[in-house]
Design an enzyme around this catalytic site. Sequence first.
Site, PDB file in Angstrom:
ATOM      1  N   CYS A  61      -5.121  -2.943   3.485  1.00  0.00           N
ATOM      2  CA  CYS A  61      -4.686  -2.622   4.843  1.00  0.00           C
ATOM      3  C   CYS A  61      -5.827  -2.662   5.881  1.00  0.00           C
ATOM      4  O   CYS A  61      -6.271  -3.729   6.277  1.00  0.00           O
ATOM      5  CB  CYS A  61      -3.972  -1.269   4.849  1.00  0.00           C
ATOM      6  SG  CYS A  61      -2.916  -0.986   6.301  1.00  0.00           S
ATOM      7  N   GLU A  84       0.828  -1.206   0.000  1.00  0.00           N
ATOM      8  CA  GLU A  84       0.000   0.000   0.000  1.00  0.00           C
ATOM      9  C   GLU A  84       0.868   1.263   0.000  1.00  0.00           C
ATOM     10  O   GLU A  84       1.863   1.348   0.720  1.00  0.00           O
ATOM     11  CB  GLU A  84      -0.881  -0.002   1.260  1.00  0.00           C
ATOM     12  CG  GLU A  84      -1.748   1.233   1.443  1.00  0.00           C
ATOM     13  CD  GLU A  84      -2.423   1.279   2.803  1.00  0.00           C
ATOM     14  OE1 GLU A  84      -3.501   1.878   2.892  1.00  0.00           O
ATOM     15  OE2 GLU A  84      -1.862   0.735   3.778  1.00  0.00           O
ATOM     16  N   LYS A 144      -9.978   2.206  -1.638  1.00  0.00           N
ATOM     17  CA  LYS A 144     -10.075   1.650  -0.282  1.00  0.00           C
ATOM     18  C   LYS A 144     -11.351   2.110   0.413  1.00  0.00           C
ATOM     19  O   LYS A 144     -11.662   3.300   0.470  1.00  0.00           O
ATOM     20  CB  LYS A 144      -8.846   2.090   0.517  1.00  0.00           C
ATOM     21  CG  LYS A 144      -8.721   1.500   1.906  1.00  0.00           C
ATOM     22  CD  LYS A 144      -7.409   1.978   2.526  1.00  0.00           C
ATOM     23  CE  LYS A 144      -7.187   1.444   3.924  1.00  0.00           C
ATOM     24  NZ  LYS A 144      -5.908   1.985   4.487  1.00  0.00           N
TER      25      LYS A 144
END
Length: 257
Positions: free
Chosen positions: A146, A40, A111
């Site tokens: 994440c 990421e 995300k």
Amino acid sequence: MRASVIQIAVDEGESVESRRRRVASLVRDQAGADLVVLPELWTTGAFAFEEFGSEAEPLEGPTHEAMAKAASDAGVWLHAGSIPERAPDGTLYNTSLLFSPSGERAASYRKIHRFGFDKGEAVLMGRGEDLVTVRLPETTVGLATCYDLRFPELFRGLVDAGAETLLIPAGWPERRRDHWTLLARARAVENQAFVLACGTAGTHARVPQAGHSIVVDPWGQVLAEAGAGEEVLTVELDPRKVAVTREQFPALKDRVL
């Protein structure tokens, strides 16, 4: 299926452009793999909040161009980690990019769960809305990033959409490393899927990174785990193991909710 997970060290003394060239070279070194995964926000560092705005780029910006070329040169499916994307309306997103072996962008994922508890990424970046899966020749991959790892319902949605392999780039802090490995294994076990979780090494804005990228099979067995520094994990995966595991221990069929 051969998969390579590249755990990048983010050195604050290295320019973004220099790192971009270096990572492209590392991807090219993985020629012969089927799938390569990057972490990421490796261009800036996941905790370098003050750089998100200055280093943000359009979806088809310099990182897109460099990674598309690297994927094509290596002949691999490349999950190029994520970039700080600046959308046409000016909104920033933490956006993952997936390229085919021909260098075409096969998918992007913004995300959904932004980290920061009303500061940092949570206020600087917009929230994605769409679950993303992509059919590769050997397996269907589901994309997450994440902090998403802490929200199992997202992964259930990916599995319902056909995901058999979960790709999770991250910039996970060292102080919560035990959570990283625990949650990666949990997502594999509960979804009976492969998990390829790729973290970063080094220090982002004075936040030491966990490293310890990990590859987990559908039964929860750790197939490979990196250390704390920059490292490449290369693992042979048998995509048939997902169907075998789900057939031999059909827990997913007993879902009520």
